[in-house]
Design a protein around this motif. Structure first.
Motif, PDB file in Angstrom:
ATOM      1  N   ARG A 185     -96.108  -7.730 -21.543  1.00  0.00           N
ATOM      2  CA  ARG A 185     -96.447  -9.051 -22.084  1.00  0.00           C
ATOM      3  C   ARG A 185     -97.178  -8.924 -23.423  1.00  0.00           C
ATOM      4  O   ARG A 185     -96.939  -9.709 -24.351  1.00  0.00           O
ATOM      5  N   GLU A 186     -98.053  -7.921 -23.526  1.00  0.00           N
ATOM      6  CA  GLU A 186     -98.867  -7.784 -24.735  1.00  0.00           C
ATOM      7  C   GLU A 186     -98.185  -6.996 -25.851  1.00  0.00           C
ATOM      8  O   GLU A 186     -98.653  -6.978 -26.984  1.00  0.00           O
ATOM      9  N   LEU A 187     -97.063  -6.336 -25.505  1.00  0.00           N
ATOM     10  CA  LEU A 187     -96.336  -5.555 -26.510  1.00  0.00           C
ATOM     11  C   LEU A 187     -94.866  -5.983 -26.526  1.00  0.00           C
ATOM     12  O   LEU A 187     -93.958  -5.218 -26.162  1.00  0.00           O
ATOM     13  N   PRO A 188     -94.593  -7.207 -26.963  1.00  0.00           N
ATOM     14  CA  PRO A 188     -93.223  -7.742 -26.915  1.00  0.00           C
ATOM     15  C   PRO A 188     -92.247  -7.031 -27.845  1.00  0.00           C
ATOM     16  O   PRO A 188     -91.033  -7.214 -27.721  1.00  0.00           O
ATOM     17  N   GLN A 189     -92.760  -6.202 -28.754  1.00  0.00           N
ATOM     18  CA  GLN A 189     -91.883  -5.486 -29.690  1.00  0.00           C
ATOM     19  C   GLN A 189     -91.177  -4.302 -29.049  1.00  0.00           C
ATOM     20  O   GLN A 189     -90.274  -3.714 -29.652  1.00  0.00           O
ATOM     21  N   TYR A 190     -91.571  -3.943 -27.814  1.00  0.00           N
ATOM     22  CA  TYR A 190     -90.978  -2.809 -27.116  1.00  0.00           C
ATOM     23  C   TYR A 190     -90.287  -3.279 -25.834  1.00  0.00           C
ATOM     24  O   TYR A 190     -90.688  -4.274 -25.229  1.00  0.00           O
ATOM     25  N   GLU A 191     -89.280  -2.508 -25.405  1.00  0.00           N
ATOM     26  CA  GLU A 191     -88.582  -2.793 -24.150  1.00  0.00           C
ATOM     27  C   GLU A 191     -89.227  -1.987 -23.022  1.00  0.00           C
ATOM     28  O   GLU A 191     -89.441  -0.780 -23.159  1.00  0.00           O
ATOM     29  N   PHE A 192     -89.525  -2.648 -21.910  1.00  0.00           N
ATOM     30  CA  PHE A 192     -90.173  -2.012 -20.764  1.00  0.00           C
ATOM     31  C   PHE A 192     -89.213  -1.996 -19.568  1.00  0.00           C
ATOM     32  O   PHE A 192     -88.749  -3.050 -19.132  1.00  0.00           O
ATOM     33  N   TYR A 193     -88.934  -0.783 -19.063  1.00  0.00           N
ATOM     34  CA  TYR A 193     -88.027  -0.622 -17.919  1.00  0.00           C
ATOM     35  C   TYR A 193     -88.759   0.088 -16.785  1.00  0.00           C
ATOM     36  O   TYR A 193     -89.320   1.158 -16.982  1.00  0.00           O
ATOM     37  N   TRP A 194     -88.708  -0.531 -15.587  1.00  0.00           N
ATOM     38  CA  TRP A 194     -89.269   0.102 -14.384  1.00  0.00           C
ATOM     39  C   TRP A 194     -88.116   0.364 -13.424  1.00  0.00           C
ATOM     40  O   TRP A 194     -87.451  -0.553 -12.955  1.00  0.00           O
ATOM     41  N   PHE A 195     -87.894   1.647 -13.109  1.00  0.00           N
ATOM     42  CA  PHE A 195     -86.809   2.025 -12.207  1.00  0.00           C
ATOM     43  C   PHE A 195     -87.368   2.337 -10.825  1.00  0.00           C
ATOM     44  O   PHE A 195     -88.347   3.073 -10.695  1.00  0.00           O
ATOM     45  N   GLY A 196     -86.727   1.791  -9.802  1.00  0.00           N
ATOM     46  CA  GLY A 196     -87.197   1.948  -8.434  1.00  0.00           C
ATOM     47  C   GLY A 196     -87.151   0.610  -7.728  1.00  0.00           C
ATOM     48  O   GLY A 196     -86.912  -0.432  -8.348  1.00  0.00           O
ATOM     49  N   TYR A 197     -87.391   0.642  -6.432  1.00  0.00           N
ATOM     50  CA  TYR A 197     -87.305  -0.601  -5.668  1.00  0.00           C
ATOM     51  C   TYR A 197     -88.098  -0.481  -4.375  1.00  0.00           C
ATOM     52  O   TYR A 197     -88.163   0.594  -3.763  1.00  0.00           O
ATOM     53  N   THR A 198     -88.692  -1.592  -3.963  1.00  0.00           N
ATOM     54  CA  THR A 198     -89.339  -1.709  -2.657  1.00  0.00           C
ATOM     55  C   THR A 198     -89.051  -3.106  -2.130  1.00  0.00           C
ATOM     56  O   THR A 198     -89.080  -4.079  -2.904  1.00  0.00           O
ATOM     57  N   SER A 199     -88.787  -3.218  -0.857  1.00  0.00           N
ATOM     58  CA  SER A 199     -88.491  -4.519  -0.265  1.00  0.00           C
ATOM     59  C   SER A 199     -89.653  -5.494  -0.482  1.00  0.00           C
ATOM     60  O   SER A 199     -90.817  -5.151  -0.209  1.00  0.00           O
ATOM     61  N   PRO A 200     -89.370  -6.702  -0.956  1.00  0.00           N
ATOM     62  CA  PRO A 200     -90.415  -7.715  -1.158  1.00  0.00           C
ATOM     63  C   PRO A 200     -91.184  -8.037   0.123  1.00  0.00           C
ATOM     64  O   PRO A 200     -92.313  -8.531   0.066  1.00  0.00           O
ATOM     65  N   ALA A 201     -90.584  -7.746   1.266  1.00  0.00           N
ATOM     66  CA  ALA A 201     -91.212  -8.077   2.548  1.00  0.00           C
ATOM     67  C   ALA A 201     -92.481  -7.278   2.804  1.00  0.00           C
ATOM     68  O   ALA A 201     -93.334  -7.706   3.595  1.00  0.00           O
ATOM     69  N   ILE A 202     -92.632  -6.121   2.156  1.00  0.00           N
ATOM     70  CA  ILE A 202     -93.794  -5.276   2.455  1.00  0.00           C
ATOM     71  C   ILE A 202     -94.747  -5.110   1.268  1.00  0.00           C
ATOM     72  O   ILE A 202     -95.741  -4.408   1.383  1.00  0.00           O
ATOM     73  N   VAL A 203     -94.456  -5.753   0.137  1.00  0.00           N
ATOM     74  CA  VAL A 203     -95.356  -5.629  -1.012  1.00  0.00           C
ATOM     75  C   VAL A 203     -96.377  -6.768  -0.990  1.00  0.00           C
ATOM     76  O   VAL A 203     -96.175  -7.800  -0.363  1.00  0.00           O
ATOM     77  N   THR A 204     -97.481  -6.562  -1.696  1.00  0.00           N
ATOM     78  CA  THR A 204     -98.514  -7.593  -1.761  1.00  0.00           C
ATOM     79  C   THR A 204     -98.043  -8.754  -2.630  1.00  0.00           C
ATOM     80  O   THR A 204     -97.120  -8.611  -3.441  1.00  0.00           O
ATOM     81  N   LYS A 205     -98.688  -9.882  -2.487  1.00  0.00           N
ATOM     82  CA  LYS A 205     -98.292 -11.058  -3.272  1.00  0.00           C
ATOM     83  C   LYS A 205     -98.511 -10.832  -4.763  1.00  0.00           C
ATOM     84  O   LYS A 205     -97.771 -11.354  -5.599  1.00  0.00           O
ATOM     85  N   GLU A 206     -99.520 -10.008  -5.106  1.00  0.00           N
ATOM     86  CA  GLU A 206     -99.774  -9.701  -6.513  1.00  0.00           C
ATOM     87  C   GLU A 206     -98.636  -8.877  -7.111  1.00  0.00           C
ATOM     88  O   GLU A 206     -98.191  -9.121  -8.239  1.00  0.00           O
ATOM     89  N   VAL A 207     -98.160  -7.904  -6.346  1.00  0.00           N
ATOM     90  CA  VAL A 207     -97.045  -7.070  -6.817  1.00  0.00           C
ATOM     91  C   VAL A 207     -95.767  -7.897  -6.891  1.00  0.00           C
ATOM     92  O   VAL A 207     -95.000  -7.789  -7.854  1.00  0.00           O
ATOM     93  N   LYS A 208     -95.545  -8.727  -5.892  1.00  0.00           N
ATOM     94  CA  LYS A 208     -94.354  -9.580  -5.890  1.00  0.00           C
ATOM     95  C   LYS A 208     -94.346 -10.492  -7.112  1.00  0.00           C
ATOM     96  O   LYS A 208     -93.306 -10.666  -7.771  1.00  0.00           O
ATOM     97  N   ALA A 209     -95.498 -11.045  -7.440  1.00  0.00           N
ATOM     98  CA  ALA A 209     -95.598 -11.922  -8.611  1.00  0.00           C
ATOM     99  C   ALA A 209     -95.311 -11.142  -9.892  1.00  0.00           C
ATOM    100  O   ALA A 209     -94.656 -11.646 -10.814  1.00  0.00           O
TER     101      ALA A 209
END
Length: 334
Positions: A185-209
């Protein structure tokens, strides 16, 4: 000598660091011609276990009863179990007691770093010898290749001018995914990629958001296979490892082997082998990360990738195989 690499319930950990560690162990043993099997019905001289499932513990106990030596890999600690999934902090003391019982059932315990070794030695219920040995890295597989880079950039429609910050791991707070989104959000001039996955059913609401955040420069492609991940390392411009706790971090070794600049959180597990300004860069808070990302991507600090690559070479699987062979022949397993 023949080793049983215990792999029951393998599908449950295939996409995790433990799954990668088992694959690394196979390659390390292959590199020295050490015989191994994953079939417990065959004859074998040593059992090597990487998981803490009930069946894993049962195999360890049965092997000990038959006088077959057991090498137990300690990939997890109470500390890195916390801040992982919904309820993980409440369950952490129970998890600590369980893994201590599992690890202590072996004859010797292997853990990836001196840091994780210190943690385990502080656990009251563990009294077996603990050896620090990296999970290792297949440096040939992750060797930098221009073709891999071009394939990644083409797949994600990236121009030569686009600068990519990547990370990899489960969607868990401990991995720093919330800060990753904030930095995007603070560095819009760069592309940010996160590779990986976890089921939304077991993550915290903060992570889901965080994962549901919509920004034009923030991307969550999900889980990708090892070839695609290798391409991502070679096609990106920076590996950002915001983790708050690790026992080692296989993805970090992969980035180093790919000659990708790395920026990590300055935490104890990286002491003594990752050196700030020598083979990597470190930061302690969001503002430092923001500043260093820009300095690295704009070429305003030295390129440390060759030194990082040399570090990866010391943890090549051939070297890990030699150390494993010494452990198998040691008095600790006699």
């Amino acid at each position: 000598m023949k080793v049983l690499l215990y792999t029951k319930n393998q599908k449950l950990i295939d996409k995790s660091g433990v799954g990668k560690a088992i694959e690394h162990q196979k390659k390390a043993l292959d590199s020295l011609g050490i015989k191994y099997t994953t079939d417990s019905k065959e004859d074998f001289d040593i059992v090597q276990i990487n998981t803490v499932f009930p069946a894993s513990l049962l195999t360890s106990l049965k092997s000990k009863k038959k006088k077959i030596p057991v090498v137990y890999y300690a990939h997890s600690t109470e500390e890195d179990f916390k801040e992982s999934f919904v309820g993980s902090n409440l369950l952490a003391p129970i998890f600590k007691a369980w893994i201590s019982f599992c690890y202590n059932s072996g004859d010797v315990i292997i853990t990836p770093t001196e840091y994780s070794k210190r943690l385990l030695k502080s656990y009251k219920n563990i009294n077996k010898p603990i050896i620090s040995l990296s999970n290792g890295i297949d440096t040939q597989f992750y060797k930098y290749d221009e073709e891999n880079k071009n394939r990644f950039r083409k797949k994600y429609s990236l121009s030569p001018e686009d600068k990519v910050v990547m990370s990899a791991g489960h969607y868990i707070e401990r991995k720093g995914i919330i800060e990753f989104v904030q930095l995007a959000r603070e560095l819009p001039q760069y592309e940010f990629y996160w590779f990986g996955y976890t089921s939304p059913a077991i993550v915290t609401k903060e992570v889901k958001a965080a994962v549901e955040t919509k920004l034009p420069n923030l991307h969550f492609p999900g889980y990708i296979n090892k070839e695609e991940l290798r391409d991502a390392y070679t096609g990106s411009d920076l590996f950002l490892f915001l983790t708050h706790e690790e026992t080692e971090g296989i993805v970090l070794l992969e980035a180093l082997a790919s000659k990708l600049p790395v920026l990590v959180r300055d935490i104890p597990v990286f002491d003594n082998w990752l050196k700030n300004g020598v083979n990597s860069y470190k930061a302690q808070n969001l503002e430092e990360f923001k500043d260093k990302i820009q300095l690295i991507l704009e070429g305003e600090v030295p390129d440390l990738t060759e030194k990082g690559y040399q570090l990866a070479l010391t943890r090549d699987l051939k070297n890990i195989g030699k150390e494993l062979k010494k452990i198998y022949s040691s008095r600790k397993l006699a």
